[in-house]
Design an enzyme around this catalytic site. Structure first.
Site, PDB file in Angstrom:
ATOM      1  N   LEU A  33       0.790  -1.301  -0.066  1.00  5.42           N
ATOM      2  CA  LEU A  33      -0.318   0.059  -0.290  1.00  5.42           C
ATOM      3  C   LEU A  33       0.909   1.792  -0.169  1.00  5.42           C
ATOM      4  CD1 LEU A  33      -2.574  -0.879   2.588  1.00  5.42           C
ATOM      5  CD2 LEU A  33      -3.251  -1.310   0.448  1.00  5.42           C
ATOM      6  N   HIS A  37      -3.573   3.836  -2.515  1.00 11.10           N
ATOM      7  CA  HIS A  37      -4.360   2.969  -1.863  1.00 11.10           C
ATOM      8  C   HIS A  37      -4.417   3.836  -0.389  1.00 11.10           C
ATOM      9  CE1 HIS A  37      -1.509   0.387  -3.945  1.00 11.10           C
ATOM     10  NE2 HIS A  37      -3.090  -0.274  -3.871  1.00 11.10           N
ATOM     11  N   GLN A  61      -3.596 -11.752 -14.035  1.00 13.65           N
ATOM     12  CA  GLN A  61      -3.827 -10.635 -14.495  1.00 13.65           C
ATOM     13  C   GLN A  61      -2.359 -10.739 -15.050  1.00 13.65           C
ATOM     14  OE1 GLN A  61      -5.469  -8.474 -11.269  1.00 13.65           O
ATOM     15  NE2 GLN A  61      -3.759  -6.984 -11.919  1.00 13.65           N
ATOM     16  N   LYS A 149      -5.331   6.484 -11.515  1.00 13.47           N
ATOM     17  CA  LYS A 149      -4.359   5.725 -12.642  1.00 13.47           C
ATOM     18  C   LYS A 149      -4.427   5.283 -13.491  1.00 13.47           C
ATOM     19  CE  LYS A 149      -0.508   3.718 -10.761  1.00 13.47           C
ATOM     20  NZ  LYS A 149       0.219   2.726 -12.088  1.00 13.47           N
ATOM     21  N   GLN A 153      -8.690   0.593 -16.814  1.00 11.08           N
ATOM     22  CA  GLN A 153      -8.740  -0.436 -15.827  1.00 11.08           C
ATOM     23  C   GLN A 153     -10.314  -0.387 -15.578  1.00 11.08           C
ATOM     24  OE1 GLN A 153      -6.730  -3.175 -12.671  1.00 11.08           O
ATOM     25  NE2 GLN A 153      -7.836  -1.260 -11.417  1.00 11.08           N
ATOM     26  N   MET A 184       1.474   7.462  -8.067  1.00 13.32           N
ATOM     27  CA  MET A 184       1.904   6.533  -7.241  1.00 13.32           C
ATOM     28  C   MET A 184       1.814   5.397  -7.364  1.00 13.32           C
ATOM     29  SD  MET A 184       2.191   8.188  -3.776  1.00 13.32           S
ATOM     30  CE  MET A 184       2.907   9.207  -2.662  1.00 13.32           C
ATOM     31  N   SER A 186       2.627   0.851  -6.082  1.00 10.55           N
ATOM     32  CA  SER A 186       3.462  -0.171  -5.543  1.00 10.55           C
ATOM     33  C   SER A 186       4.543  -0.533  -7.287  1.00 10.55           C
ATOM     34  CB  SER A 186       2.715  -1.134  -5.825  1.00 10.55           C
ATOM     35  OG  SER A 186       1.853  -1.098  -4.988  1.00 10.55           O
TER      36      SER A 186
END
Ligand code: PAF
Length: 284
Positions: A33, A37, A61, A149, A153, A184, A186
């Site tokens: 996170l 998030h 995915q 972002k 999706q 941002m 991950s």
């Protein structure tokens, strides 16, 4: 805060919560996170009595050669952050439970999932839609919150939810950026300081494209070609795509208008980063 790993236990909890008249808000993630998030969790906290966060690095995915094995994972750190944000339940199933031997059902959204990331990551959205459908069936949320972002999706999930009559309200929240503009993600953890500096070219592309539009350049091809030049000046950047698309259909647009979104996917070293934004003022 509880951490639930079993699908049936998660389902029992939400059935009981619904029977008690509680609303359920849901933030699906792959963990590791960051602030982005956390902004989704804050929104979820406001919108539901029971806030559920899922953490599941979804193998379906990721394509062959992608970063499934290397994807950053830190359940302990995530749990601490989630608890601080008022999450009630973390749902963190094992892949073998989500996709047991003999698993055979997949969800495919046509059209809107085929351009952009759908072209460069075949099967990606099939994996996303499959897992999100499963998570919706398990968590049974009233509201689910995603980040802008992953613009495509979000559009694909909205379409799936509508087409499949899923009784879930989908909320999209603005991109959370570092002070220097980097969106941002991950995956930013993969970047060395030198690569991170080069990664700024994604958000700078948005700034330049918006400036061009503000000074009356509406030809998509001209804007894209200027951005290509700019990105190619970064030694470790490799463009996957730069496209200007209609916000709803995600079809390419030859001319910019109020519905135009610039979407970029660029490898910085081996890390594939995405970014997007509307080109005309009044959004975001
Ligand atoms: O955006 C993500 O983190 C993932 O694609 C999602 C929506 C959790 C599905 O695995």
């Amino acid at each position: 805060m509880d951490i639930i790993r079993s699908i049936s236990e998660m389902q029992q909890r939400v059935v009981a919560a619904r029977a008690a008249g509680q609303t359920i808000s849901f933030v699906p993630t792959m963990g590791f996170l960051h602030q982005g998030h956390l902004s989704l969790l804050d929104e979820g906290r406001k919108r539901g009595d029971l806030l559920v966060l899922s953490i599941f690095v979804n193998p379906a995915q990721f394509g062959q050669g992608e970063d499934f094995d290397d994807y950053p994972r830190d359940l302990q750190q995530d749990s601490q952050m989630a608890q601080d944000r008022g999450v009630d339940i973390i749902f963190a199933p094992e892949a073998a439970q989500m996709y047991p031997t003999g698993y055979a059902t997949y969800v495919d959204v046509e059209g809107i999932s085929e351009n952009l990331c759908g072209t460069s990551r075949p099967g990606h959205f099939r994996g996303v839609c499959t897992v999100v459908s499963k998570l919706f069936n398990i968590v049974q949320p009233h509201t689910a919150i995603f980040g802008n972002k992953d613009f495509q999706q979000l559009a694909v999930i909205r379409r799936m939810t509508r087409d499949m009559n899923m009784p879930v309200e989908i909320i999209g929240l603005a991109i959370f950026r570092e002070p220097d503009g980097l969106a941002m993600s991950s995956r930013n953890v993969y970047l060395t300081p030198q690569l991170r500096e080069q990664a700024l070219v994604l958000s700078q592309s948005l700034v330049v494209a918006r400036e061009m539009v503000a000074s009356s350049e509406t030809e998509s091809a001209t804007i894209i070609s200027r951005l290509r030049e700019m990105i190619r000046r970064q030694p470790d950047a490799r463009i996957d795509y730069i496209q200007i698309c209609h916000q709803l259909t995600l079809e390419d647009q030859a001319h910019v208008d109020a519905d135009s979104v610039l979407l970029l996917a660029v490898y910085i070293g081996n890390t594939r980063l995405i970014d997007n934004g509307f080109l005309e003022p009044g959004h975001d």
